[in-house]
Design a protein around this motif. Structure first.
Motif, short mmCIF file in Angstrom:
data_model
loop_
_atom_site.label_atom_id
_atom_site.label_comp_id
_atom_site.label_asym_id
_atom_site.label_seq_id
_atom_site.Cartn_x
_atom_site.Cartn_y
_atom_site.Cartn_z
N UNK A 122 0.85 -1.20 0.00
CA UNK A 122 0.00 0.00 0.00
C UNK A 122 0.88 1.25 0.00
N UNK A 123 0.69 2.11 -1.00
CA UNK A 123 1.50 3.33 -1.09
C UNK A 123 0.97 4.41 -0.16
N UNK A 124 1.91 5.17 0.41
CA UNK A 124 1.56 6.31 1.26
C UNK A 124 1.69 7.63 0.50
N UNK A 125 1.76 7.53 -0.82
CA UNK A 125 2.15 8.72 -1.60
C UNK A 125 1.08 9.21 -2.57
N UNK A 126 -0.19 9.04 -2.18
CA UNK A 126 -1.28 9.51 -3.05
C UNK A 126 -1.63 10.97 -2.81
N UNK A 127 -1.15 11.56 -1.72
CA UNK A 127 -1.45 12.94 -1.38
C UNK A 127 -0.15 13.74 -1.36
#
Length: 274
Positions: free
Chosen positions: A1-6
């Motif tokens: 799961x990426x933490x970099x969508x925002x």
């Protein structure tokens, strides 16, 4: 799961519990600009050093382990904002952070919090000031006041520097790495002037009428708004105008409430406008 969508901005600065400065300023301002603010503390203060007494904890020994956890999470930052550093050792730690997390599209805004009125701050050693120069090449946007610009370039301080001399100062700073320079808080009569120099563009001066006495934390408000704006794609001159106008309103409100100078500016009342 990426933490970099925002969108995210890492803020490397001290944390101050009272007095409206550093991370305590950047966190709400950057958040209000719809960007996630991720603080990395350099030190922790109960209240800032402008007060007669304060409690202080240096965070140097924790910073590397702190950033290593971020690396494990594969965090990607759209912006990095650096401010007050508490020891010469921290320059090496910040340089390591920049090498690890500055990517092609990461905008680094560096506020070299070193001194004012021609002198280093009491907590700032000449060794630390010298080592700050090693970080300047990593900056995309540099926001020194006149004192800090002079220290970084080895220039004699002159509060009445002409525009031509300021251009020369900016050119020296640009040769050190950053292509966008804002010399902030120049006092010109009843106005405060921000001198904006971008490589390949005409110099622009942004003026605001001086509102009351100098207050703690205005530089942190200034650099936080600029960092949020440039990460959001706003032109630098527009970002400087935005930051200057925002501070002027907050200064006026602080005067209306008769706040002590140490208590900073009432930026909270205008966060919705960001």
């Amino acid at each position: 799961m990426s933490h970099n969508h925002q969108k995210k901005i890492a803020v490397i600065n001290d944390f101050c519990g009272f007095g409206r400065c550093s991370i305590a300023v950047s966190l709400p301002i950057i958040s209000a600009m719809k960007i996630q603010c991720c603080p990395l503390p350099t030190s922790v203060f109960s209240n800032h050093t402008g007060f007669e007494s304060f409690y202080y904890t240096d965070y140097t020994e924790h910073m590397n382990a702190y950033m290593d956890e971020w690396a494990k999470l594969d965090l990607r930052f759209n912006g990095i904002l650096t401010g007050f550093l508490g020891s010469p050792e921290q320059t090496s730690i910040v340089e390591r952070f920049l090498k690890k997390f500055k990517k092609q599209n990461t905008v680094v805004v560096m506020d070299p919090v070193m001194g004012d009125y021609g002198k280093l701050y009491p907590t700032y050693s000449p060794d630390l000031a010298e080592r700050m120069k090693s970080l300047v090449p990593y900056a995309d946007v540099l926001t020194p006041n006149l004192t800090e610009a002079c220290i970084l370039t080895g220039t004699d301080y002159n509060p009445d520097m002409t525009d031509d001399r300021l251009v020369e100062l900016c050119e020296v700073l640009c040769k050190m790495g950053p292509e966008r320079i804002v010399i902030s808080g120049l006092e010109r009569g009843d106005d405060l002037v921000n001198f904006v120099c971008e490589k390949g563009k005409p110099v622009v001066t942004v003026k605001e009428h001086k509102v009351g006495p100098c207050r703690s934390g205005t530089g942190d408000v200034f650099s936080s708004v600029i960092a949020g704006d440039v990460v959001n794609g706003v032109d630098l001159v527009c970002a400087v105008r935005h930051a200057s106008g925002f501070i002027a309103k907050a200064l006026q409100r602080a005067m209306e409430l008769d706040l002590p100078k140490t208590d900073g500016v009432c930026f909270e009342e205008y966060l919705k406008e960001l």
